[in-house]
Design an enzyme around this catalytic site. Structure first.
Site, PDB file in Angstrom:
ATOM      1  CG  ASP A  38      -2.246   0.753   0.907  1.00 17.25           C
ATOM      2  OD1 ASP A  38      -2.201   1.975   0.642  1.00 17.25           O
ATOM      3  OD2 ASP A  38      -3.311   0.104   0.902  1.00 17.25           O
ATOM      4  CG  ASP A  61       2.610   5.718  -5.979  1.00 20.47           C
ATOM      5  OD1 ASP A  61       1.686   5.227  -6.672  1.00 20.47           O
ATOM      6  OD2 ASP A  61       2.867   6.940  -5.967  1.00 20.47           O
ATOM      7  CB  VAL A  62       0.117   0.694  -7.997  1.00 19.98           C
ATOM      8  CG1 VAL A  62      -0.031  -0.290  -6.863  1.00 19.98           C
ATOM      9  CG2 VAL A  62      -1.055   1.672  -8.058  1.00 19.98           C
ATOM     10  CB  SER A 140     -15.694  -0.733 -10.761  1.00 15.37           C
ATOM     11  OG  SER A 140     -16.912  -0.144 -10.335  1.00 15.37           O
ATOM     12  CE1 TYR A 153     -12.974   3.532  -9.109  1.00 18.81           C
ATOM     13  CE2 TYR A 153     -15.210   3.019  -9.793  1.00 18.81           C
ATOM     14  CZ  TYR A 153     -14.089   2.718  -9.041  1.00 18.81           C
ATOM     15  OH  TYR A 153     -14.088   1.593  -8.237  1.00 18.81           O
ATOM     16  CE  LYS A 157     -11.749   0.261 -10.491  1.00 19.02           C
ATOM     17  NZ  LYS A 157     -10.544  -0.477 -10.028  1.00 19.02           N
TER      18      LYS A 157
HETATM   19  P1  NAP Z   1     -10.247   1.784  -0.374  1.00 23.35           P
HETATM   20  O1  NAP Z   1     -10.939   1.389   0.881  1.00 23.35           O
HETATM   21  O2  NAP Z   1     -10.105   3.237  -0.668  1.00 23.35           O
HETATM   22  O3  NAP Z   1      -8.793   1.090  -0.390  1.00 23.35           O
HETATM   23  C1  NAP Z   1      -7.922   1.286  -1.463  1.00 23.35           C
HETATM   24  C2  NAP Z   1      -6.492   1.244  -0.961  1.00 23.35           C
HETATM   25  O4  NAP Z   1      -5.641   1.513  -2.091  1.00 23.35           O
HETATM   26  C3  NAP Z   1      -6.188   2.315   0.095  1.00 23.35           C
HETATM   27  O5  NAP Z   1      -5.459   1.767   1.162  1.00 23.35           O
HETATM   28  C4  NAP Z   1      -5.380   3.333  -0.702  1.00 23.35           C
HETATM   29  O6  NAP Z   1      -4.460   4.064   0.074  1.00 23.35           O
HETATM   30  C5  NAP Z   1      -4.647   2.436  -1.674  1.00 23.35           C
HETATM   31  N1  NAP Z   1      -4.072   3.185  -2.783  1.00 23.35           N
HETATM   32  C6  NAP Z   1      -4.561   4.290  -3.400  1.00 23.35           C
HETATM   33  N2  NAP Z   1      -3.703   4.718  -4.340  1.00 23.35           N
HETATM   34  C7  NAP Z   1      -2.650   3.876  -4.321  1.00 23.35           C
HETATM   35  C8  NAP Z   1      -1.431   3.819  -5.033  1.00 23.35           C
HETATM   36  N3  NAP Z   1      -1.115   4.733  -5.960  1.00 23.35           N
HETATM   37  N4  NAP Z   1      -0.557   2.822  -4.748  1.00 23.35           N
HETATM   38  C9  NAP Z   1      -0.849   1.896  -3.791  1.00 23.35           C
HETATM   39  N5  NAP Z   1      -1.978   1.915  -3.062  1.00 23.35           N
HETATM   40  C10 NAP Z   1      -2.875   2.896  -3.317  1.00 23.35           C
HETATM   41  O7  NAP Z   1     -10.945   1.131  -1.639  1.00 23.35           O
HETATM   42  P2  NAP Z   1     -11.796  -0.231  -1.795  1.00 23.35           P
HETATM   43  O8  NAP Z   1     -13.223   0.131  -1.751  1.00 23.35           O
HETATM   44  O9  NAP Z   1     -11.273  -1.280  -0.882  1.00 23.35           O
HETATM   45  O10 NAP Z   1     -11.460  -0.570  -3.316  1.00 23.35           O
HETATM   46  C11 NAP Z   1     -10.483  -1.533  -3.714  1.00 23.35           C
HETATM   47  C12 NAP Z   1     -10.574  -1.735  -5.213  1.00 23.35           C
HETATM   48  O11 NAP Z   1     -11.894  -2.170  -5.558  1.00 23.35           O
HETATM   49  C13 NAP Z   1     -10.344  -0.450  -6.021  1.00 23.35           C
HETATM   50  O12 NAP Z   1      -9.675  -0.752  -7.221  1.00 23.35           O
HETATM   51  C14 NAP Z   1     -11.748   0.024  -6.289  1.00 23.35           C
HETATM   52  O13 NAP Z   1     -11.792   0.875  -7.409  1.00 23.35           O
HETATM   53  C15 NAP Z   1     -12.461  -1.292  -6.508  1.00 23.35           C
HETATM   54  N6  NAP Z   1     -13.902  -1.239  -6.320  1.00 23.35           N
HETATM   55  C16 NAP Z   1     -14.458  -0.853  -5.133  1.00 23.35           C
HETATM   56  C17 NAP Z   1     -15.846  -0.814  -5.000  1.00 23.35           C
HETATM   57  C18 NAP Z   1     -16.545  -0.405  -3.725  1.00 23.35           C
HETATM   58  O14 NAP Z   1     -17.785  -0.306  -3.729  1.00 23.35           O
HETATM   59  N7  NAP Z   1     -15.838  -0.203  -2.597  1.00 23.35           N
HETATM   60  C19 NAP Z   1     -16.646  -1.160  -6.094  1.00 23.35           C
HETATM   61  C20 NAP Z   1     -16.037  -1.539  -7.278  1.00 23.35           C
HETATM   62  C21 NAP Z   1     -14.671  -1.576  -7.387  1.00 23.35           C
HETATM   63  P3  NAP Z   1      -4.912   5.503   0.683  1.00 23.35           P
HETATM   64  O15 NAP Z   1      -6.060   5.222   1.607  1.00 23.35           O
HETATM   65  O16 NAP Z   1      -3.677   5.987   1.364  1.00 23.35           O
HETATM   66  O17 NAP Z   1      -5.327   6.316  -0.519  1.00 23.35           O
END
Ligand code: NAP
Length: 245
Positions: A38, A61-62, A140, A153, A157
């Protein structure tokens, strides 16, 4: 839990919280050794400690080519190889077209598209040598149906789906599978940023009439990571309670 992934070596990006953390925990539950990556290395280490079972937390950082390459090198050094890679890191910068800035657009495209591509490239380089591996990319439902306020977004996606299929075709004969998961509305810190009204309005459109939990996305990822999906590549699994089907 089962030893479905016994001895497998895995990396999950964006894994300090939310869906990534649930995926890391589920892979470990099924026997994999997991590297949680992360942005904030300390948070990644704390999450790895919480999971236990030899999980390792690493700052990465990805969007940064050398950091992603170092992440994969470290996993190979410490775990002796790499069998699974989950491109999960993600961000949102929602705004209407009237209000969205170029910076909001670029940030979202860069994390999801460049980030996923860098992970895919580095992980597949190791896996094709080993003639085996499974890569799972987080898309997504927003990339399938398009959400207002998410032009950046939704584009990113949908792009992840195209990238998944192109890579799946390139890598299939090297023994490396590449699949994607499209979650719907999942309860994580990302969606906690929505107003309660927006969350409830979206939830009401879901045939199962509820948001999903991170562990329910992780279940699909475990399946795609394991031999249970051995004849699947380039597939996109919807984990959305029936929304957008
Ligand atoms: P989240 O709670 O915001 O967690 C995402 C994590 O990724 C956070 O710890 C964030 O760090 C980290 N991150 C952000 N930018 C980064 C980078 N450049 N390098 C490395 N790490 C990074 O999100 P989530 O809801 O678990 O989502 C996870 C994945 O599922 C994402 O790809 C999201 O688009 C996808 N998704 C989520 C949902 C939903 O409803 N939650 C639905 C569809 C798809 P920081 O907190 O420090 O930014």
């Amino acid at each position: 839990m089962s030893g479905l992934l016994e001895g497998r070596r895995a990396i999950v990006t964006g894994a300090a919280q939310g869906i990534g953390l649930a995926i890391g925990a589920a892979l470990a539950d099924h026997g994999a050794r997991v590297v949680l990556a992360d942005l904030d290395g300390n948070r990644a280490e704390a999450s790895a400690e919480a999971i236990g079972r030899g999980a390792i937390g690493v700052g990465c950082d990805v969007t940064d080519e050398s950091e992603v390459n170092r992440l994969v090198d470290r996993a190979v050094d410490e775990l002796g190889g790499l069998d699974l890679f989950v491109n999960n890191a993600g961000i949102t910068r929602d705004a209407s077209l009237k209000k969205m800035s170029v910076a909001d657009f670029d940030a979202v495209i860069t994390v999801h598209l460049r980030g996923t591509w860098l992970g895919l490239r580095a992980a597949s380089a190791v896996m094709r040598e080993a003639k085996s591996g499974s890569i799972v990319n987080l898309s997504s439902m927003s990339g399938k149906v398009g959400n207002p306020g998410q032009t950046n977004y939704s584009a990113a996606k949908a792009g992840v789906v195209g990238m998944t299929k192109a890579a799946a075709k390139e890598l299939a004969h090297h023994g490396v599978r590449v699949n994607a998961v499209q979650p719907g509305l999942i309860r994580t810190p990302m969606t906690a940023a929505m107003t309660p009204e927006a969350f409830a309005t979206t939830e009401a459109t879901i045939p199962m009439r509820r948001a999903g939990e991170p562990g329910e996305v992780a279940g699909a990822v475990v399946f795609l990571a394991s031999h249970l999906s051995s004849y699947m590549t380039g597939a996109v699994l919807e984990v959305a309670g029936g929304r957008g089907m």
